[in-house]
Design a protein around this motif. Structure first.
Motif, PDB file in Angstrom:
ATOM      1  N   ALA A  67       0.838  -1.204   0.000  1.00 34.43           N
ATOM      2  CA  ALA A  67       0.000   0.000   0.000  1.00 34.43           C
ATOM      3  C   ALA A  67       0.871   1.251   0.000  1.00 34.43           C
ATOM      4  CB  ALA A  67      -0.924  -0.006   1.213  1.00 34.43           C
ATOM      5  N   ARG A  68       1.929   1.224   0.789  1.00 35.09           N
ATOM      6  CA  ARG A  68       2.859   2.355   0.824  1.00 35.09           C
ATOM      7  C   ARG A  68       3.511   2.567  -0.547  1.00 35.09           C
ATOM      8  NH1 ARG A  68       8.102   2.576   4.898  1.00 35.09           N
ATOM      9  NH2 ARG A  68       8.498   4.834   4.757  1.00 35.09           N
ATOM     10  N   GLU A 107      -3.821   0.247  11.245  1.00 35.84           N
ATOM     11  CA  GLU A 107      -2.669   1.095  10.895  1.00 35.84           C
ATOM     12  C   GLU A 107      -1.418   0.332  11.299  1.00 35.84           C
ATOM     13  OE1 GLU A 107      -0.766   5.515  11.673  1.00 35.84           O
ATOM     14  OE2 GLU A 107      -2.930   5.281  11.453  1.00 35.84           O
ATOM     15  N   TRP A 112      -0.146   2.086   6.753  1.00 35.06           N
ATOM     16  CA  TRP A 112      -1.352   1.603   6.099  1.00 35.06           C
ATOM     17  C   TRP A 112      -1.836   0.343   6.807  1.00 35.06           C
ATOM     18  CZ3 TRP A 112      -3.619   4.221   2.038  1.00 35.06           C
ATOM     19  CH2 TRP A 112      -2.858   5.268   1.508  1.00 35.06           C
ATOM     20  N   ASN A 116      -5.092  -5.116   2.906  1.00 33.02           N
ATOM     21  CA  ASN A 116      -6.061  -4.286   2.212  1.00 33.02           C
ATOM     22  C   ASN A 116      -6.736  -5.120   1.137  1.00 33.02           C
ATOM     23  OD1 ASN A 116      -5.004  -1.334   3.142  1.00 33.02           O
ATOM     24  ND2 ASN A 116      -3.276  -2.706   2.772  1.00 33.02           N
TER      25      ASN A 116
END
Length: 544
Positions: A67-68, A107, A112, A116
């Protein structure tokens, strides 16, 4: 394979090329590479054989580190709209006993959620929208690559449209992101190591008619009568996967009525869901032995395939292109020799090899259809985890070789190779995640009160790389210049844990190396030596 040419084309020859880089394949991996290069000012041509975007899902999730990396493509604001955080992942026996229990954080350490879930077409639409914002990227659809020829300082790629009409495109470099049946890999005649571990599963993607909560979000039912996987796949979507049993005909399994029959026990019927896709697939465990031949490179499924049980297939492809993009940029800018690209294979193949072996190990536990063997497995695992609660995911895999600062014995000097965590900071322009507030690229992070003591030449070197020199302040500190307040203390804790007061971080967030006291100058000199002993002082890089 031919030796890599060190020829630097004249400005006129360079401008005559269609692009700096040709990317073959416009899936998430190829699209991300195009964006990453274009954000660095590169001209990119993406050749895609499909005339229209592929609208069916494949991958269903990505981890917090990925995600980062995707946020680094300029898609951070949109990721929250197309994803849902997963609450957990469990393996259960046929008797509903818990074999494995992982609790995902909303988190995680990289800023993130740990996991996800997503509907892949939505991610591809997000990347396509970002691509459209960048003038340096040209996406050519309906073109099947049929030929690649390296000509000294350039590569010529021939692609045909649906009518067989051919056109040749030229660039300095070519990257094959064209999937499991990669033309680019076959063209390079790269040896492939195949572990021979494969099973066939029926994949059923559904869109739910009404919102529903699933606890845990992701579930593996280790039932020898039919190993089954249930996972979230983004807002309003979910996936079930059913393993083909010994003696079961694939043709019988791969029927829509079979899908509905297998889904029914979970309350999934034509009245509650729309079946988006029902198809069998065979996963594989293999990797290409070389990811670079001359000016042509491989990434994503073109370079490696793995079983799905750790959810690392697409994530690994994104890591590939993030690793590759900044190195290609430095080489194209003349700030590093072409040999820097050899560290791409060295670093990523080692990580992927570990991910594949881990996925195979998980698969050997899950894909058990013999009741006696399954009972023995269950008893052993349950005895080993007695009294233990949920665990959290392991941290991102560190690099163990390649472009890293090393100790006197040649091994990476901790924390070199680790992925640096991402916390929240407050800068002069506001507060947010570190990457958004400070910017992306090389980062030299200094503890409160630390002195870098760099001379003019070392400072010019960092400037040429577009390095962000950042000094940390306590949480209540007042940011100014390049200083940021360390909200929550994530970075102060990281530095304290490693007993260092300066870390030099690569654009892919892996730590190049750390130093204390007056060692920062030597750390910078080490990076300069790694990059070919010479970014000329005062030169201006394209940054990141």
């Amino acid at each position: 394979m031919p030796e890599v040419s060190s020829y630097e084309p004249s400005p006129g020859a360079r401008s005559a090329l269609d692009a700096d880089v040709i990317v073959v394949g416009n899936g998430p991996v190829g699209a991300a590479l195009g964006v990453l290069l274009a954000q660095r000012g590169r001209r990119v041509t993406v050749l895609e054989r499909r005339r229209r975007p592929y609208t069916l899902p494949r991958a269903t999730s990505f981890d917090g580190e990925t995600a980062r990396l995707l946020a680094g493509c300029g898609t951070g604001a949109g990721l929250g709209r197309i994803t849902e955080p997963a609450g957990g992942y469990q393996w259960r026996t046929a008797a509903d006993e818990i074999l494995l229990d992982i609790a995902f954080r909303t988190e995680g350490p990289y800023g993130w959620p740990d996991a996800n879930t997503m509907h892949q077409p939505a991610l591809e639409e997000l990347l396509a929208a970002r691509t459209a914002e960048l003038p340096g990227v040209t996406v050519v659809r309906g073109r099947q690559v049929v030929g690649i020829e390296e000509r000294d300082e350039r590569v010529a790629v021939t692609a045909e449209d649906e009518d067989g009409a051919a056109r040749t495109y030229t660039a300095r470099w070519v990257v094959g992101c064209d999937g499991a049946n990669s033309f680019v890999r076959h063209h390079l005649d790269v040896p492939v190591t195949d572990l021979g571990f494969s099973y066939e599963w029926l994949l059923c993607d559904v869109r739910l008619r009404e919102p529903a909560e699933f606890v845990p979000t992701n579930l593996q039912i280790c039932d020898p009568a039919r190993p089954t996987t249930l996972v979230g796949s983004g807002p309003g979507h979910r996936r079930w996967e059913f393993m083909r049993l010994p003696g079961e005909r694939a043709a019988e399994l791969n029927r829509e009525e079979t899908a509905w029959r297998l889904l029914a026990p979970y309350g999934v019927t034509p009245d509650t869901a729309t079946l988006l896709r029902s198809t069998t697939y065979i996963f594989q465990a293999r990797w290409a032995e070389r990811w670079r031949a001359g000016r042509v490179l491989l990434a994503g499924d073109a370079a490696h395939l793995m079983p799905p049980f750790a959810g690392q297939g697409m994530c690994s492809g994104i890591r590939d292109v993030v690793n590759l993009a900044w190195k290609l940029d430095l080489v194209l800018d003349g700030l590093a020799p072409e040999s820097l690209l050899d560290t791409y294979t060295e670093e990523r193949r080692a990580q992927v090899h570990e991910s594949i072996l881990s996925s195979v190990q998980l698969g050997r536990v899950i894909c058990v259809t013999d009741p006696t063997a399954a009972a023995e497995r269950d008893a052993t695992i349950l005895a080993g985890r007695r009294g233990r609660g949920p665990t959290v995911p392991d941290p991102a895999k560190p690099l163990t070789r390649g472009l890293l600062h090393r100790a006197s014995d040649g091994s990476p000097a901790a924390p070199a190779g680790e992925v640096i965590p991402q916390g929240r900071v407050r800068g002069s322009g506001g507060a947010g995640l570190f990457d958004d507030v400070v910017g992306r690229g090389f980062v030299l992070l200094l503890a409160p009160g630390a002195r870098a003591d760099l001379d003019e030449e070392q400072s010019a070197f960092l400037t040429a790389l577009g390095t962000h020199v950042v000094r940390l302040l306590p949480e209540d500190g007042e940011p100014q210049g390049g200083a940021v307040a360390d909200v929550g203390g994530v970075y102060r804790a990281f530095l304290a844990r490693h007993r260092t007061d300066a870390v030099l971080v690569r654009p892919d967030y892996h730590v190049y190396g750390a130093a204390s006291g007056l060692g920062t100058a030597a750390l910078v000199d080490g990076l300069r030596a790694h990059l070919g002993a010479g970014v000329p002082a005062g030169t201006g890089g394209s940054g990141a």
